[in-house]
Enzyme design. Structure first.
Site, short mmCIF file in Angstrom:
data_model
loop_
_atom_site.label_atom_id
_atom_site.label_comp_id
_atom_site.label_asym_id
_atom_site.label_seq_id
_atom_site.Cartn_x
_atom_site.Cartn_y
_atom_site.Cartn_z
N ASP A 69 -0.98 37.68 0.66
CA ASP A 69 -0.31 37.63 1.96
C ASP A 69 -0.79 36.36 2.67
O ASP A 69 -0.29 35.27 2.41
CB ASP A 69 -0.68 38.93 2.70
CG ASP A 69 0.15 39.19 3.92
OD1 ASP A 69 0.66 38.24 4.50
OD2 ASP A 69 0.29 40.36 4.32
N ARG A 126 1.27 54.50 -2.63
CA ARG A 126 0.79 53.60 -3.69
C ARG A 126 1.45 53.93 -5.04
O ARG A 126 1.66 53.05 -5.86
CB ARG A 126 -0.73 53.74 -3.87
CG ARG A 126 -1.56 53.15 -2.76
CD ARG A 126 -3.02 53.03 -3.21
NE ARG A 126 -3.95 52.88 -2.12
CZ ARG A 126 -4.29 51.70 -1.58
NH1 ARG A 126 -3.77 50.59 -2.04
NH2 ARG A 126 -5.17 51.65 -0.59
N LYS A 134 3.82 36.58 -0.46
CA LYS A 134 4.59 36.36 0.78
C LYS A 134 4.31 34.95 1.23
O LYS A 134 3.43 34.72 2.09
CB LYS A 134 4.12 37.33 1.87
CG LYS A 134 4.74 38.70 1.83
CD LYS A 134 4.27 39.48 3.06
CE LYS A 134 4.70 40.92 2.99
NZ LYS A 134 4.07 41.73 4.07
C1 PRP Z 1 -4.36 43.79 0.18
C2 PRP Z 1 -4.08 43.15 -1.17
C3 PRP Z 1 -4.93 41.92 -1.13
C4 PRP Z 1 -4.98 41.56 0.34
C5 PRP Z 1 -4.03 40.45 0.60
O1 PRP Z 1 -5.49 44.61 0.06
O2 PRP Z 1 -4.38 43.98 -2.24
O3 PRP Z 1 -6.23 42.16 -1.64
O4 PRP Z 1 -4.58 42.72 1.08
O5 PRP Z 1 -4.05 40.08 1.95
P1 PRP Z 1 -4.37 38.59 2.41
O6 PRP Z 1 -3.71 37.65 1.45
O7 PRP Z 1 -3.77 38.52 3.80
O8 PRP Z 1 -5.87 38.42 2.44
P2 PRP Z 1 -5.93 45.64 1.19
O9 PRP Z 1 -6.95 45.00 2.07
O10 PRP Z 1 -4.69 46.18 1.87
O11 PRP Z 1 -6.66 46.79 0.37
P3 PRP Z 1 -6.09 47.78 -0.76
O12 PRP Z 1 -5.74 46.93 -1.96
O13 PRP Z 1 -7.20 48.72 -1.02
O14 PRP Z 1 -4.86 48.45 -0.20
#
Ligand code: PRP
Length: 203
Positions: A126, A188, A154
């Site tokens: 992201d 999930r 994204k």
């Molecule tokens: C999500 C995804 C990435 C991160 C990306 O994990 O799996 O690790 O966010 O976001 P960024 O590019 O803005 O840093 P999340 O923290 O939601 O944990 P999860 O995988 O346990 O749901």
């Protein structure tokens, strides 16, 4: 009285792709962005490319918990080259929907990676802040290489440019769940990537 009964009402026409999602979730879903079949076709392609790129090398897949578990499993079982698996869990200090880039390691790798070819497996990139931290952290351990495979990206949300070698799909800046991605730990397990109705996450 003719004895005729009213014909049953026509079933509502389901939104495209909903038939692959358990009925209990249908009311929450706004649209199916990427169907399960398309995901699996794309993972076939990505795994085939990894097979070629890492032939004769010692590949370590590093899944980032929890979101990456399905991508990890589906990529790992498609590979025809030997590959080991390990996992990291990180916590980002931010709100529930955005990360801050300040990352704490909750679970580190079980294995040493010096001299090894590492492929980080993610569900989504992201802002890129989590991945930027992870890549710097892993590079400091002197692996032979560090690359990234992410099911989703994204690009319009990116705060740091990162080289993502294997990308499944680019998605717009909408909140997506499924195939590992959650909202409050739900959704999930969906086989598709979907968007939720705003009332689901606004309330
Ligand atoms: C999500 C995804 C990435 C991160 C990306 O994990 O799996 O690790 O966010 O976001 P960024 O590019 O803005 O840093 P999340 O923290 O939601 O944990 P999860 O995988 O346990 O749901």
């Amino acid at each position: 009285m003719s004895g005729q009964t009213e014909p049953p009402a026509s079933p509502a026409v389901p939104s495209p792709g909903l038939e692959q999602i358990p009925a209990v979730f249908h009311d929450d879903i706004e649209s199916v962005l990427i169907g399960a079949d398309d995901i699996h076709r794309r993972l076939d392609e990505l795994a085939a490319q990894v097979d070629v790129d890492y032939a004769d090398r010692e590949l370590l897949l590093v899944g980032v918990l929890k979101g990456a578990i399905f991508v990890m499993a589906d990529v790992a079982r498609r590979l025809t080259i030997p590959a080991s698996m390990d996992f990291m869990a990180v916590s980002s200090y931010g709100s529930s929907t955005t990360s801050s880039g300040v990352v704490r390691i909750l679970k580190d790798l079980d294995t040493e990676i010096e001299g090894r070819d590492v492929l980080i497996i993610e569900d989504i990139v992201d802002s890129g802040l989590t991945l930027d931290y992870l890549m710097k952290n892993l590079r400091s351990r002197k692996p032979a290489s560090v690359e990234v495979l992410s099911l989703l990206t994204k690009p319009t949300r990116r705060e740091i440019e990162l080289p993502i070698r294997y990308v499944g799909f680019e998605v717009p800046d909408v909140f997506v769940v499924g195939f590992g991605l959650d909202f409050s730990e739900s959704y999930r397990g969906l086989r598709s990537i979907v968007t939720l109705k705003p009332e689901v996450y606004a309330g």
